[in-house]
Design a protein around this motif. Structure first.
Motif, PDB file in Angstrom:
ATOM      1  N   THR A   1      41.530  42.778 -25.369  1.00 60.52           N
ATOM      2  CA  THR A   1      40.229  42.115 -25.485  1.00 60.52           C
ATOM      3  C   THR A   1      40.385  40.743 -26.123  1.00 60.52           C
ATOM      4  O   THR A   1      39.756  39.761 -25.693  1.00 60.52           O
ATOM      5  CB  THR A   1      39.255  42.976 -26.309  1.00 60.52           C
ATOM      6  OG1 THR A   1      39.129  44.261 -25.700  1.00 60.52           O
ATOM      7  CG2 THR A   1      37.879  42.323 -26.380  1.00 60.52           C
TER       8      THR A   1
ATOM      9  N   ARG B   1      34.966  46.370 -17.843  1.00 52.66           N
ATOM     10  CA  ARG B   1      34.698  47.067 -19.108  1.00 52.66           C
ATOM     11  C   ARG B   1      35.040  46.175 -20.304  1.00 52.66           C
ATOM     12  O   ARG B   1      34.321  46.156 -21.306  1.00 52.66           O
ATOM     13  CB  ARG B   1      35.481  48.382 -19.164  1.00 52.66           C
ATOM     14  CG  ARG B   1      34.934  49.470 -18.264  1.00 52.66           C
ATOM     15  CD  ARG B   1      35.441  50.841 -18.711  1.00 52.66           C
ATOM     16  NE  ARG B   1      36.896  50.941 -18.614  1.00 52.66           N
ATOM     17  CZ  ARG B   1      37.542  51.428 -17.557  1.00 52.66           C
ATOM     18  NH1 ARG B   1      36.853  51.873 -16.511  1.00 52.66           N
ATOM     19  NH2 ARG B   1      38.849  51.515 -17.549  1.00 52.66           N
TER      20      ARG B   1
ATOM     21  N   ASP C   1      32.312  43.657 -20.725  1.00 49.13           N
ATOM     22  CA  ASP C   1      31.144  44.272 -21.362  1.00 49.13           C
ATOM     23  C   ASP C   1      31.363  44.426 -22.866  1.00 49.13           C
ATOM     24  O   ASP C   1      30.425  44.268 -23.658  1.00 49.13           O
ATOM     25  CB  ASP C   1      30.869  45.642 -20.735  1.00 49.13           C
ATOM     26  CG  ASP C   1      30.326  45.535 -19.319  1.00 49.13           C
ATOM     27  OD1 ASP C   1      29.790  44.458 -18.989  1.00 49.13           O
ATOM     28  OD2 ASP C   1      30.437  46.522 -18.560  1.00 49.13           O
ATOM     29  N   ARG C   2      32.596  44.725 -23.268  1.00 50.36           N
ATOM     30  CA  ARG C   2      32.897  44.876 -24.694  1.00 50.36           C
ATOM     31  C   ARG C   2      32.714  43.534 -25.418  1.00 50.36           C
ATOM     32  O   ARG C   2      32.185  43.488 -26.536  1.00 50.36           O
ATOM     33  CB  ARG C   2      34.328  45.389 -24.856  1.00 50.36           C
ATOM     34  CG  ARG C   2      34.679  45.761 -26.291  1.00 50.36           C
ATOM     35  CD  ARG C   2      36.050  46.412 -26.379  1.00 50.36           C
ATOM     36  NE  ARG C   2      36.077  47.682 -25.663  1.00 50.36           N
ATOM     37  CZ  ARG C   2      36.715  47.891 -24.512  1.00 50.36           C
ATOM     38  NH1 ARG C   2      37.377  46.881 -23.935  1.00 50.36           N
ATOM     39  NH2 ARG C   2      36.707  49.071 -23.942  1.00 50.36           N
TER      40      ARG C   2
ATOM     41  N   ARG D   1      30.676  41.152 -24.509  1.00 53.27           N
ATOM     42  CA  ARG D   1      29.240  40.902 -24.579  1.00 53.27           C
ATOM     43  C   ARG D   1      28.594  41.670 -25.723  1.00 53.27           C
ATOM     44  O   ARG D   1      27.707  41.163 -26.410  1.00 53.27           O
ATOM     45  CB  ARG D   1      28.586  41.284 -23.246  1.00 53.27           C
ATOM     46  CG  ARG D   1      28.914  40.317 -22.105  1.00 53.27           C
ATOM     47  CD  ARG D   1      28.476  40.879 -20.780  1.00 53.27           C
ATOM     48  NE  ARG D   1      28.678  39.924 -19.677  1.00 53.27           N
ATOM     49  CZ  ARG D   1      28.743  40.264 -18.404  1.00 53.27           C
ATOM     50  NH1 ARG D   1      28.619  41.551 -18.049  1.00 53.27           N
ATOM     51  NH2 ARG D   1      28.922  39.341 -17.483  1.00 53.27           N
ATOM     52  N   GLU D   2      29.055  42.905 -25.949  1.00 52.77           N
ATOM     53  CA  GLU D   2      28.526  43.702 -27.061  1.00 52.77           C
ATOM     54  C   GLU D   2      28.842  43.052 -28.403  1.00 52.77           C
ATOM     55  O   GLU D   2      28.094  43.207 -29.378  1.00 52.77           O
ATOM     56  CB  GLU D   2      29.109  45.118 -27.012  1.00 52.77           C
ATOM     57  CG  GLU D   2      28.620  45.947 -25.827  1.00 52.77           C
ATOM     58  CD  GLU D   2      29.356  47.269 -25.721  1.00 52.77           C
ATOM     59  OE1 GLU D   2      30.254  47.509 -26.567  1.00 52.77           O
ATOM     60  OE2 GLU D   2      29.041  48.059 -24.802  1.00 52.77           O
ATOM     61  N   LEU D   3      29.941  42.306 -28.458  1.00 51.28           N
ATOM     62  CA  LEU D   3      30.335  41.611 -29.691  1.00 51.28           C
ATOM     63  C   LEU D   3      29.633  40.266 -29.859  1.00 51.28           C
ATOM     64  O   LEU D   3      29.845  39.575 -30.854  1.00 51.28           O
ATOM     65  CB  LEU D   3      31.853  41.401 -29.706  1.00 51.28           C
ATOM     66  CG  LEU D   3      32.705  42.673 -29.792  1.00 51.28           C
ATOM     67  CD1 LEU D   3      34.181  42.335 -29.607  1.00 51.28           C
ATOM     68  CD2 LEU D   3      32.474  43.370 -31.134  1.00 51.28           C
ATOM     69  N   GLY D   4      28.811  39.887 -28.882  1.00 48.80           N
ATOM     70  CA  GLY D   4      28.033  38.662 -29.014  1.00 48.80           C
ATOM     71  C   GLY D   4      28.546  37.471 -28.230  1.00 48.80           C
ATOM     72  O   GLY D   4      27.995  36.371 -28.342  1.00 48.80           O
TER      73      GLY D   4
END
Length: 320
Positions: free
Chosen positions: A8, A39, A42-43, A45-48
């Motif tokens: 990531t 995936r 998306d991770r 995006r979840e972190l901002g």
């Protein structure tokens, strides 16, 4: 999980160094499938991180500007360049950002690995500044600013050697409050634990700053803010030279060129008055030379004498 985390971070680094990545190329770089790449995106995006996707045969991803600045991933060379640039800004290379530069520098210095600190110090030692030279009695170590900034941020007591205006050396034990940059100089506002009062210290007169490990509860400053505290103290100091010059140029032009070193007052549409205070006349003369306009010295007489001396010297050089 460790492999996912490192991948990531690698994905984030790639997105930060390239405007647009086709999905298949990005997946190949990471050694994963297109589904795994989705995936990972998306991770992020979840972190901002605002990662934009483009669908279709030539679909891909790019990192867009967000409402807030997310954490950045930088490599070793970028970290060294960042610290070097921040040090230059802290020394006044970029007007108006000296204090923010020191705040960022203190954050970066806290996490900089030892191997990179050595590279930064080597770069600093081997680099010659190209701007106007600073007098020996006005120079300071940019690394000291980092120490002082961290102590201010962490409410940690400081000790340092200090030389007063009359040349008397002293050892100071203080509770640091804020760093202030005014004109070409840096100042530390602190509560002096020996004299039991607030003091302003010029950074160029300060050496060997070191934290003691002792923490303190911040005291209320007897001023609206640290900058006003420094200005009030400077107004009380006697100035050897009060400079007044009439400049044959519009006030906006003069203010844009030398306004940071003095006060510019409009006389009429074509002329203005420039007021400066200085410990020596060298800086006012350099400032007047950069105005690129005719001027008349009102005061002090010593400035006229020094201009004649410089003029004679420059004329000899031009005729040689």
């Amino acid at each position: 999980m460790a492999n996912t985390s490192s991948r990531t971070l690698r994905l984030l680094s790639l997105l930060q160094t390239h405007r647009y990545w086709p999905g298949t190329e990005l997946a190949d770089r990471l050694g994963v499938s297109v589904r795994t790449l989705r995936r990972d995106v998306d991770r992020l995006r979840e972190l901002g991180y605002p990662v934009e996707a483009r669908r279709g045969v030539e679909g891909g991803y790019q990192l867009a500007a967000g409402a807030a600045l997310p954490p950045l991933v930088i490599d070793d060379d970028e970290a060294v360049a960042l610290v070097a640039a921040l040090r230059a800004s802290a020394q006044g290379a970029v007007e108006g950002v000296a204090e923010p530069s020191v705040r960022v520098l203190s954050k970066v210095a806290r996490v900089l690995p030892a191997r990179l600190r050595r590279r930064v110090e080597a770069l600093h030692a081997m680099t010659v500044p190209a701007g106007w030279p600073v007098a020996d009695d006005e120079s300071f170590d940019p690394a000291a600013l980092t120490t002082l900034a961290l102590a201010c941020r962490d409410d940690e007591q400081l000790r340092f050697a200090y030389t007063s205006a009359d040349g008397e050396p002293t050892e100071r034990h203080v509770e640091p409050h804020r760093l202030v940059c005014l004109g070409r100089r840096w100042y530390l506002v602190a509560y002096d634990l020996t004299r039991h009062d607030w003091r302003t210290f010029r950074i160029d007169r300060l050496t060997d700053p070191r934290t003691t490990g002792g923490r303190f509860r911040p005291r209320p400053l007897p001023a609206a803010d640290a900058a006003e505290f420094v200005r009030a103290g400077l107004r009380e100091l006697p100035r050897p030279h009060q400079v007044e010059v009439l400049v044959e140029a519009p006030a906006p032009i003069v203010r844009r060129r030398v306004g940071r070193w003095g006060v510019v007052e409009e006389v009429d549409a074509a002329r203005c008055r420039l007021l400066m205070t200085a410990d020596n006349l060298g800086w006012p003369m350099l400032a007047l030379g950069s105005v690129d306009a005719d001027f008349h010295v009102v005061a002090p007489p010593e400035l006229r004498d020094q201009l004649r001396d410089w003029g004679t010297r420059f004329t000899r050089a031009a005729d040689a």
